[in-house]
Scaffold this active site. Sequence first.
Site, PDB file in Angstrom:
ATOM      1  N   THR A 102      -6.108  11.561 -14.278  1.00  0.00           N
ATOM      2  CA  THR A 102      -4.981  11.377 -13.359  1.00  0.00           C
ATOM      3  C   THR A 102      -3.664  11.133 -14.085  1.00  0.00           C
ATOM      4  OG1 THR A 102      -4.197  10.121 -11.441  1.00  0.00           O
ATOM      5  CG2 THR A 102      -5.488   8.900 -13.062  1.00  0.00           C
ATOM      6  N   ASP A 140       3.064   6.568 -13.463  1.00  0.00           N
ATOM      7  CA  ASP A 140       3.262   5.884 -12.183  1.00  0.00           C
ATOM      8  C   ASP A 140       4.758   5.761 -11.954  1.00  0.00           C
ATOM      9  OD1 ASP A 140       3.334   4.253  -9.946  1.00  0.00           O
ATOM     10  OD2 ASP A 140       1.722   2.935 -10.630  1.00  0.00           O
ATOM     11  N   ARG A 158       6.255   4.775  -9.088  1.00  0.00           N
ATOM     12  CA  ARG A 158       6.589   3.966  -7.919  1.00  0.00           C
ATOM     13  C   ARG A 158       7.598   2.871  -8.245  1.00  0.00           C
ATOM     14  NH1 ARG A 158       0.588   2.628  -5.923  1.00  0.00           N
ATOM     15  NH2 ARG A 158       0.335   2.545  -8.200  1.00  0.00           N
ATOM     16  N   HIS A 184       0.852  -1.199   0.000  1.00  0.00           N
ATOM     17  CA  HIS A 184       0.000   0.000   0.000  1.00  0.00           C
ATOM     18  C   HIS A 184       0.878   1.236   0.000  1.00  0.00           C
ATOM     19  CE1 HIS A 184      -3.915   1.988   0.735  1.00  0.00           C
ATOM     20  NE2 HIS A 184      -3.150   2.922   1.300  1.00  0.00           N
TER      21      HIS A 184
END
EC number: 3.5.4.25
Length: 205
Positions: free
Chosen positions: A114, A126, A128, A51
């Site tokens: 987004t 993204d 990450r 998460h």
Amino acid sequence: MPVVFVAASKLPTPFAIFTMHGFLDEATGREHVVLSLGDIADGEPVLGRLHSECLTGDALFSQRCDCGSQLEAALQAIAREGRGVLLYLRQEGRGIGLLNKIRAYELQDGGADTVEANERLGFAADQRDYAMCLPMLEHLGVKSLRLMTNNPRKVKALTDMSIKVAERVPLHTGHNPHNRLYLATKADKLGHMMGNKHQGEVPQA
């Protein structure tokens, strides 16, 4: 990546009394947390979730995303099972940081989705990175996960690091009128598995 264990303590929650494990990524200075419950080092697949931090959703009850609802649902699922692990990763805003996320929200208020908002700010859709998960899972003795996620990138990231994903457990929660476009964009542009037709699929590495 030098990710080191720092300390562990009990963390009572409304769902269960978890053990909270603190880790430091010495390369970035970021502090990550793992919540664990039960015996997770017995070699059997562990119910788990990766998460990424979302201050607006996790702490401020934002309905622009489904993050807070997913966090709560994941902890409740682990509590029901009596065994599991949740890695709370300090990667706010899909890796762009809190202030840039607010800038992206401002663009979304003007009509961008987004992904478009991130790209207009000069970021990837993204950003990450899940490499820090390997040393944390190794420290805890976890070798196989039943991963609660709708994101195939998380499955691939773990399998690429030789962490077995025995099952992908869909986590469909927190849908509301404010995040309808956000969730549709995650499905259409980021490949998130939001529909029933994807349930039970485990992409192969």
